[in-house]
Enzyme design. Structure first.
Site, PDB file in Angstrom:
ATOM      1  N   HIS A 160       0.826  -1.219   0.000  1.00 34.01           N
ATOM      2  CA  HIS A 160       0.000   0.000   0.000  1.00 34.01           C
ATOM      3  C   HIS A 160       0.860   1.269   0.000  1.00 34.01           C
ATOM      4  CE1 HIS A 160      -3.745  -2.259   0.866  1.00 34.01           C
ATOM      5  NE2 HIS A 160      -2.960  -3.027   1.611  1.00 34.01           N
ATOM      6  N   ASN A 207     -10.073  -3.021   2.317  1.00 31.93           N
ATOM      7  CA  ASN A 207      -9.770  -2.984   0.889  1.00 31.93           C
ATOM      8  C   ASN A 207     -11.044  -2.705   0.104  1.00 31.93           C
ATOM      9  OD1 ASN A 207      -6.945  -3.610   0.962  1.00 31.93           O
ATOM     10  ND2 ASN A 207      -7.435  -5.760   1.295  1.00 31.93           N
ATOM     11  N   TYR A 217       0.653  -4.533  11.743  1.00 31.58           N
ATOM     12  CA  TYR A 217       0.456  -3.140  11.338  1.00 31.58           C
ATOM     13  C   TYR A 217       1.134  -2.164  12.293  1.00 31.58           C
ATOM     14  CZ  TYR A 217      -2.656  -3.935   7.402  1.00 31.58           C
ATOM     15  OH  TYR A 217      -3.165  -4.279   6.183  1.00 31.58           O
TER      16      TYR A 217
END
EC number: 1.11.1.6
Length: 505
Positions: free
Chosen positions: A56, A129, A339
């Site tokens: 990303h 997404n 993350y």
């Protein structure tokens, strides 16, 4: 004095006497090391670039407002949903997945759909997404996906062989691959696509009753997509087409909106569900679990500085608020670590102090984290000279037991369970998705697949045809024809030795 009128200084405030001529020994002589502005300018420049996201990397973002339109308080006591009409400031970041920061926006790829809500109970990040499913359901495969879709270590080029060898080695990937090869594989821009939380989350109410939920965000602009041919033309002239479209639409007051929905499944329904309800490669059918409207968000303000707000935006599913919780979804569980860890590497341990990441709904002055020190701890005075341990006589850092979540349901012994023994229903849902397409849309799936598999070896092509055929015979025959392979030459009923079964040995 306005910012536009300000005279040049160094970073510590010293006035700069000459910004165009370096200090030298004589008019043609070598540079002097005492030219402090030159040294400062170059050393700052040498460090301007921070590590890009591993996935990303190419993103666009904007600020906006979320508004509650329907009452869902019977499912959750999260204050963001406490009353109809309640508004919450938010930030959204959209992205391509596989490409680097300079990648073209109109590539055939999944799009990231990450939302940050600045609620009065802390930041809530929903990291999703533009597709409701993913390529696999166990996070141990995530690093391999990254390597397969990025650059080859020998050629340093994106390699379709690596990509398709990995995808076709996982039959559960067919659902996501079918979406990617369909019309929705290249959204026209960011405003004309849906978003999904993808994972299964949970909500709980004041009574401690828990339900499982999936989040959906339906664009109010309508769905619009690009063909391979049109996308290629756009990429040839504008690699930032989606970013440009979003920025310019907001600048002229054409604010994009999305409607938030949830699907709800009770714990009892989950126990009796046909498939694993926490499997990220599958959807919940809408006729069984209908969409329930929650609210809408509008993006209405562009960032003043891309680096400050978009590049430094940090999302993590661990940023969750009371009334919302996780699920046994293995991919979600893996991302709970990955993350935040990636953001601490990329931006530093105190990245929560960067303005776009601050808990604005709570107020930075009102938070009381136990963390101290670390690189660039600047915003909260590092909690000053007060008590920095617990327990203490002052009540500082006391817990807030009123926010305890209801017990989380789990079962079984800790073990590396074989996921394929638990569920091998790989092809039902991609088959249903294929049959929902119009005849023209099916033909485009065949053509897009052939385009994407250019240069891929026949054994990998045959593996993909076999999976498509198991989803629907028409799907397999159409892909085979587009690839120029005689489907009668393929053993359609069994897997060969190069499939996932061999990978596990």
């Amino acid at each position: 004095m306005s910012r536009q009128d300000k005279k040049l200084t160094g970073v510590f405030g010293h006035p700069v006497s000459d910004r165009e001529n370096s200090m030298t020994a004589g008019p043609r002589g070598p540079l002097l090391m005492q030219d402090i502005y030159f040294l400062e300018q170059m050393s700052q420049f040498d460090r301007e670039v921070i590590p890009e996201r591993r996935m990303h990397a190419k993103g666009s973002g904007a600020f906006g407002t979320f508004t509650v339109t329907k009452d869902i308080t019977k499912y959750t006591n999260a204050k963001i949903f406490s009353e109809i009409g309640k508004q919450t400031e938010m930030f959204a970041r959209f992205s391509t997945v596989a490409g680097e920061r300079g990648a073209a926006d109109a590539e055939r790829d999944i799009r990231g759909f990450a939302l940050k809500f600045y609620t009065e109970e802390g930041n809530w990040d929903l990291v999703g997404n533009n597709t409701p499913v993913f390529f696999f359901r166990d996070p141990k495969l995530f690093v391999s996906l990254n390597r397969a879709v990025k650059r080859d270590p020998r050629t340093n080029m994106r390699d379709a062989q690596n990509n398709w060898d990995f995808w076709t080695g996982l039959p559960e990937a067919l659902h996501q691959v079918t979406i990617l090869m369909s019309d929705r594989g290249i959204p026209k821009d960011l405003r004309h696509m849906h978003g999904f939380g993808s994972h299964t989350y949970s909500m709980y109410n004041d009574s401690g009753e828990r339900v499982w939920v999936k989040f959906h965000f339906r664009t109010q602009q309508g769905i619009e997509n690009l063909t391979d041919e049109v996308a290629a033309e756009i990429i040839a002239t504008d690699r930032d087409s989606s970013q440009r479209d979003l920025f310019e639409a907001i600048e002229k007051g054409d604010y994009p909106k999305w409607t938030m929905y949830i699907q709800v499944m009770t714990e009892e329904q989950a126990k009796n569900h046909k498939d694993n309800p926490f499997d990220l490669t599958k959807v919940w059918y809408h006729d069984e679990y209908p969409l329930i409207e929650v609210g809408e968000f509008e993006l209405n303000r562009n960032p003043d500085n891309y680096f400050m707000d978009v590049e430094q935006a940090a999302f993590a599913p661990t940023n969750i608020i009371p009334g919302l919780d996780f699920s046994p979804d293995k991919m979600l569980q893996g991302r709970l670590f990955s993350y935040g860890d990636a953001q601490r590497y990329r931006l530093g341990v105190n990245h929560w102090q960067i303005p776009v990441n601050q808990p604005k709904g709570v107020g930075i002055e009102n938070i009381c984290p136990f963390s101290r020190d670390g690189q660039m701890r600047v915003v909260d005075n590092n909690q000053g000279g007060g008590t920095h341990y617990y327990p203490n006589n002052h009540g500082k850092f006391d817990s807030q037991p009123e926010y305890k979540k209801p017990p989380f349901p789990t079962d079984g012994y800790g073990y590396e369970y074989n996921q394929r023994q638990d569920d091998d229903n790989y092809f039902e849902q991609p088959g249903k998705l294929f049959r929902l397409q119009s005849e023209d849309a099916k033909e485009r799936i065949f053509t897009n697949t052939a385009n994407a598999m250019e240069g891929v070896t026949d054994d990998v092509k045959r593996r993909h045809i076999r999976h498509c055929y198991k989803a629907d015979p028409e799907y397999g025959k159409g892909v085979a024809k587009a690839l120029g392979i005689d489907i009668n030459s393929i053993d359609l009923e069994t897997e060969n030795d190069e499939t996932y079964e061999n990978f596990e040995k």
